[in-house]
Design a protein around this motif. Sequence first.
Motif, PDB file in Angstrom:
ATOM      1  N   ALA A 278       0.812  -1.217   0.000  1.00 52.54           N
ATOM      2  CA  ALA A 278       0.000   0.000   0.000  1.00 52.54           C
ATOM      3  C   ALA A 278       0.841   1.260   0.000  1.00 52.54           C
ATOM      4  CB  ALA A 278      -0.939   0.005   1.211  1.00 52.54           C
ATOM      5  N   GLU A 279       2.146   1.113   0.153  1.00 54.41           N
ATOM      6  CA  GLU A 279       3.078   2.243   0.221  1.00 54.41           C
ATOM      7  C   GLU A 279       2.680   3.224   1.323  1.00 54.41           C
ATOM      8  OE1 GLU A 279       3.035   3.268  -4.058  1.00 54.41           O
ATOM      9  OE2 GLU A 279       5.122   2.538  -4.070  1.00 54.41           O
ATOM     10  N   VAL A 280       2.392   2.620   2.489  1.00 54.53           N
ATOM     11  CA  VAL A 280       2.054   3.374   3.693  1.00 54.53           C
ATOM     12  C   VAL A 280       2.971   2.892   4.815  1.00 54.53           C
ATOM     13  CG1 VAL A 280       0.296   3.779   5.450  1.00 54.53           C
ATOM     14  CG2 VAL A 280      -0.347   3.762   3.035  1.00 54.53           C
ATOM     15  N   ALA A 281       3.636   3.825   5.486  1.00 55.12           N
ATOM     16  CA  ALA A 281       4.570   3.485   6.555  1.00 55.12           C
ATOM     17  C   ALA A 281       3.915   3.721   7.907  1.00 55.12           C
ATOM     18  CB  ALA A 281       5.847   4.313   6.442  1.00 55.12           C
ATOM     19  N   VAL A 282       3.811   2.646   8.713  1.00 56.38           N
ATOM     20  CA  VAL A 282       3.313   2.721  10.082  1.00 56.38           C
ATOM     21  C   VAL A 282       4.339   2.036  10.981  1.00 56.38           C
ATOM     22  CG1 VAL A 282       0.912   2.700   9.297  1.00 56.38           C
ATOM     23  CG2 VAL A 282       2.029   0.544   9.917  1.00 56.38           C
ATOM     24  N   VAL A 283       4.215   2.236  12.290  1.00 54.20           N
ATOM     25  CA  VAL A 283       5.150   1.611  13.232  1.00 54.20           C
ATOM     26  C   VAL A 283       4.441   0.446  13.912  1.00 54.20           C
ATOM     27  CG1 VAL A 283       6.752   1.983  15.129  1.00 54.20           C
ATOM     28  CG2 VAL A 283       6.165   3.884  13.620  1.00 54.20           C
ATOM     29  N   PRO A 284       5.031  -0.754  13.886  1.00 55.41           N
ATOM     30  CA  PRO A 284       4.369  -1.905  14.498  1.00 55.41           C
ATOM     31  C   PRO A 284       4.436  -1.872  16.013  1.00 55.41           C
ATOM     32  CG  PRO A 284       6.516  -2.554  13.655  1.00 55.41           C
ATOM     33  CD  PRO A 284       6.298  -1.130  13.216  1.00 55.41           C
ATOM     34  N   GLY A 285       3.490  -2.568  16.639  1.00 56.67           N
ATOM     35  CA  GLY A 285       3.399  -2.585  18.086  1.00 56.67           C
ATOM     36  C   GLY A 285       4.627  -3.135  18.782  1.00 56.67           C
ATOM     37  N   GLU A 286       5.393  -3.995  18.092  1.00 52.95           N
ATOM     38  CA  GLU A 286       6.593  -4.547  18.705  1.00 52.95           C
ATOM     39  C   GLU A 286       7.564  -3.470  19.168  1.00 52.95           C
ATOM     40  OE1 GLU A 286       5.102  -7.858  16.013  1.00 52.95           O
ATOM     41  OE2 GLU A 286       5.079  -5.671  16.057  1.00 52.95           O
ATOM     42  N   ALA A 287       7.501  -2.282  18.575  1.00 47.82           N
ATOM     43  CA  ALA A 287       8.386  -1.187  18.982  1.00 47.82           C
ATOM     44  C   ALA A 287       8.007  -0.625  20.350  1.00 47.82           C
ATOM     45  CB  ALA A 287       8.346  -0.067  17.947  1.00 47.82           C
ATOM     46  N   PHE A 288       6.771  -0.889  20.775  1.00 48.13           N
ATOM     47  CA  PHE A 288       6.239  -0.253  21.983  1.00 48.13           C
ATOM     48  C   PHE A 288       5.780  -1.262  23.040  1.00 48.13           C
ATOM     49  CE2 PHE A 288       4.985   2.136  18.126  1.00 48.13           C
ATOM     50  CZ  PHE A 288       5.802   3.242  18.283  1.00 48.13           C
ATOM     51  N   GLY A 289       6.028  -2.544  22.784  1.00 50.48           N
ATOM     52  CA  GLY A 289       5.568  -3.576  23.696  1.00 50.48           C
ATOM     53  C   GLY A 289       5.101  -4.786  22.921  1.00 50.48           C
ATOM     54  N   PRO A 290       3.934  -5.340  23.261  1.00 51.97           N
ATOM     55  CA  PRO A 290       3.472  -6.563  22.598  1.00 51.97           C
ATOM     56  C   PRO A 290       3.112  -6.349  21.130  1.00 51.97           C
ATOM     57  CG  PRO A 290       2.306  -6.189  24.670  1.00 51.97           C
ATOM     58  CD  PRO A 290       3.053  -4.941  24.353  1.00 51.97           C
ATOM     59  N   SER A 291       3.170  -7.427  20.367  1.00 53.40           N
ATOM     60  CA  SER A 291       2.681  -7.426  18.994  1.00 53.40           C
ATOM     61  C   SER A 291       1.161  -7.313  18.992  1.00 53.40           C
ATOM     62  CB  SER A 291       3.117  -8.711  18.294  1.00 53.40           C
ATOM     63  OG  SER A 291       2.676  -8.736  16.950  1.00 53.40           O
ATOM     64  N   GLY A 292       0.621  -6.944  17.822  1.00 57.31           N
ATOM     65  CA  GLY A 292      -0.822  -6.890  17.682  1.00 57.31           C
ATOM     66  C   GLY A 292      -1.381  -5.487  17.577  1.00 57.31           C
ATOM     67  N   TYR A 293      -0.500  -4.502  17.401  1.00 59.41           N
ATOM     68  CA  TYR A 293      -0.923  -3.108  17.351  1.00 59.41           C
ATOM     69  C   TYR A 293      -0.125  -2.368  16.282  1.00 59.41           C
ATOM     70  CZ  TYR A 293      -2.641  -4.416  21.977  1.00 59.41           C
ATOM     71  OH  TYR A 293      -3.262  -5.060  23.014  1.00 59.41           O
ATOM     72  N   LEU A 294      -0.643  -1.220  15.866  1.00 58.93           N
ATOM     73  CA  LEU A 294       0.079  -0.316  14.973  1.00 58.93           C
ATOM     74  C   LEU A 294      -0.012   1.088  15.542  1.00 58.93           C
ATOM     75  CD1 LEU A 294      -1.324  -1.461  11.488  1.00 58.93           C
ATOM     76  CD2 LEU A 294       0.839  -2.171  12.526  1.00 58.93           C
ATOM     77  N   ARG A 295       1.050   1.872  15.379  1.00 59.71           N
ATOM     78  CA  ARG A 295       0.967   3.295  15.730  1.00 59.71           C
ATOM     79  C   ARG A 295       0.959   4.115  14.463  1.00 59.71           C
ATOM     80  NH1 ARG A 295       5.371   7.404  18.318  1.00 59.71           N
ATOM     81  NH2 ARG A 295       5.812   7.586  16.090  1.00 59.71           N
ATOM     82  N   LEU A 296      -0.019   5.002  14.367  1.00 60.30           N
ATOM     83  CA  LEU A 296      -0.112   5.924  13.241  1.00 60.30           C
ATOM     84  C   LEU A 296      -0.164   7.340  13.795  1.00 60.30           C
ATOM     85  CD1 LEU A 296      -1.916   3.224  12.450  1.00 60.30           C
ATOM     86  CD2 LEU A 296      -2.370   4.551  10.383  1.00 60.30           C
ATOM     87  N   SER A 297       0.756   8.178  13.366  1.00 56.19           N
ATOM     88  CA  SER A 297       0.720   9.583  13.738  1.00 56.19           C
ATOM     89  C   SER A 297      -0.245  10.315  12.819  1.00 56.19           C
ATOM     90  CB  SER A 297       2.118  10.201  13.603  1.00 56.19           C
ATOM     91  OG  SER A 297       2.046  11.611  13.709  1.00 56.19           O
ATOM     92  N   TYR A 298      -1.068  11.187  13.405  1.00 56.98           N
ATOM     93  CA  TYR A 298      -1.924  12.037  12.559  1.00 56.98           C
ATOM     94  C   TYR A 298      -1.392  13.463  12.497  1.00 56.98           C
ATOM     95  CZ  TYR A 298      -4.361  12.331  17.147  1.00 56.98           C
ATOM     96  OH  TYR A 298      -4.685  12.440  18.483  1.00 56.98           O
ATOM     97  N   ALA A 299      -0.090  13.610  12.686  1.00 52.41           N
ATOM     98  CA  ALA A 299       0.565  14.912  12.535  1.00 52.41           C
ATOM     99  C   ALA A 299       1.054  15.070  11.098  1.00 52.41           C
ATOM    100  CB  ALA A 299       1.708  15.051  13.520  1.00 52.41           C
ATOM    101  N   LEU A 300       0.146  14.909  10.155  1.00 49.37           N
ATOM    102  CA  LEU A 300       0.465  15.130   8.743  1.00 49.37           C
ATOM    103  C   LEU A 300      -0.763  15.728   8.083  1.00 49.37           C
ATOM    104  CD1 LEU A 300       0.445  11.711   6.804  1.00 49.37           C
ATOM    105  CD2 LEU A 300      -0.663  12.084   8.976  1.00 49.37           C
ATOM    106  N   GLY A 301      -0.603  16.235   6.853  1.00 42.68           N
ATOM    107  CA  GLY A 301      -1.674  16.963   6.190  1.00 42.68           C
ATOM    108  C   GLY A 301      -2.944  16.146   6.027  1.00 42.68           C
ATOM    109  N   ASP A 302      -4.076  16.853   5.998  1.00 40.88           N
ATOM    110  CA  ASP A 302      -5.374  16.182   5.907  1.00 40.88           C
ATOM    111  C   ASP A 302      -5.480  15.315   4.658  1.00 40.88           C
ATOM    112  OD1 ASP A 302      -7.558  17.797   7.939  1.00 40.88           O
ATOM    113  OD2 ASP A 302      -5.664  18.801   7.495  1.00 40.88           O
ATOM    114  N   ALA A 303      -5.012  15.826   3.531  1.00 37.41           N
ATOM    115  CA  ALA A 303      -5.139  15.071   2.279  1.00 37.41           C
ATOM    116  C   ALA A 303      -4.294  13.802   2.318  1.00 37.41           C
ATOM    117  CB  ALA A 303      -4.736  15.948   1.094  1.00 37.41           C
ATOM    118  N   ASP A 304      -3.050  13.917   2.801  1.00 36.34           N
ATOM    119  CA  ASP A 304      -2.193  12.736   2.902  1.00 36.34           C
ATOM    120  C   ASP A 304      -2.775  11.725   3.880  1.00 36.34           C
ATOM    121  OD1 ASP A 304      -0.354  13.507   1.032  1.00 36.34           O
ATOM    122  OD2 ASP A 304       1.166  14.170   2.460  1.00 36.34           O
TER     123      ASP A 304
END
Length: 411
Positions: free
Chosen positions: A370-396
Motif C-alpha cells: 500500500a506504500e504506507v509506513a506505520v510503526v508496528p506494536g513490537e516497537a512499543f511492547g506486545p505485537s498486535g498493534y500499529l501506531r499511526l501519527s496524525y501529525a500530517l496533512g489532511d489530504a495525505d
Amino acid sequence: MSAPAPQPAPSASTRRVSARVGGIAESATLAVDAKAKALKAAGRPVIGFGAGEPDFPTPDYVVEAAVAAARNPANHRYSPAGGLPALKEAIAAKTLRDSGYEISPADVLVTNGGKQAVYQAFATLLDPGDEALLPGPYWTTYPEAIRLAGGVPVEVIAGVDQGYKVTVEQLEAARTPRTKVLLFCSPSNPTGAVYTPEETAEIGRWALEHGVWVVTDEIYEHLTYDGAVATPMLSAVPELADTTVVLNGVAKTYAMTGWRVGWLVGPSDVVKAATNLQSHLTSNVANVSQQAAVAALTGDLSAVAAMREAFDRRRRTMVSMLGEIDGVVIPAPQGAFYAYPAVHGLLGRTFRGVTPTTSAELAALLLDQAEVAVVPGEAFGPSGYLRLSYALGDADLAEGVGRIQALLAEG
C-alpha cells in the motif's frame, strides 16, 4: 561430515563494540520515518505515519528570536551547562502557569531535546540492577535509556480493553524490593491515552506510599481532546516533589522538534548530579535554540491552539476510517497525535498472498503493497498493534488510511 566446532564468544579485548551499546535497539520510529523518506526520494509515493512531529512550521516569532540571537556574539560562546538563566526562569514561570506549582530555576536542567532528559533522569537515579516500572505500550526510547543506565525495565502492559492505562493493582503486582522508579507518561506516546485526574492521583499516592520515584514525561501536556485534562503528577500529589523528576520540552507544543530543547525538573541534588553528567556529556544546549525556547515559553499558546484544532480534526478522521476496517479495534485517543489500533483481528488473514502473523509483518505488508509506513506494536511492547501519527496533512492522511482500507478489504 562433523559439524563445525562452536566458536567461543569474543573476549572483552576482541569485541569491537561494547556489549552495553551493542545491545541498544535502533529507534523504531526514526527507522520507519527514514525508510519512508528514502522510498519517497526514490520516487515511490509513500505516505508516512511514523514520525512523531508536528507538520507545522515553528511560529514566526520564535524563528525571529533565533535570528536575532544568532547575530548576538554573546551566543557564539559556551554558556552554563545547565542552561541559560533566562530559559530556566522561563521554564519556572511556564510550570507555574501551566501546571500550577512553583519550582526554583535552580532545579531546572536544560537538555538537548527530550531524549537527553529521559536518558539523564534514568542515569542519575538508577544503579545497576535497579528496576524501573514501565507501563506499556511505551515510547520506544524508555527501555533503552533504562538499560543504558544499568537498570532493568519491568513492563506493565495495559491492553486495548483497559484503554491502554495501567492500574495501581498491576503496578503493585510488578513491584519488588528492587523497584526504584515508575515511568509515567500522560498524554501517552504511543497510544494517546490520558489518565484522568483521579487515576493520576491514585498512581501518585501509590508511589508515595511505597517510596517509588516517579519520572513523569509531560511533553504532550497541551495536546488533549474531548475535554480530557492532562494532570501534572505534582499537581495531583504535591507530596511527591522530593521523589519526582518531571520531563518536558518545546518540541511538540511549539513544533520545534529540530531545535532540540528539552528539560528536566527535580530535587536539587538530582538536578545537580544530572547537570554534572551533562557537563561532561554535551555541555550546553545550543544558545540560539535556547533563546528561541525563551521566546516560545514567554509567548502565548495561540500557536498550539491552532495546531490542536487541526490535530483534533485529523484524529476524528483517522479514528473513523480505521474503525471501518473489519478486524481493527481503535479507541479514540484523547491526547498527543497518535492513534494506536489493535489489529489482532487481521493477523492470520491473507492479503495479496501474504499472511501476516505479527504486527511487524502487517506493517511490512502495508509498506510494500500500500506504500504506507506505520510503526508496528513490537516497537512499543506486545505485537498486535500499529501506531499511526496524525501529525500530517489532511489530504495525505485520508489518502494513506484509504490505501490501508483498500488493501485490508481484500483479506
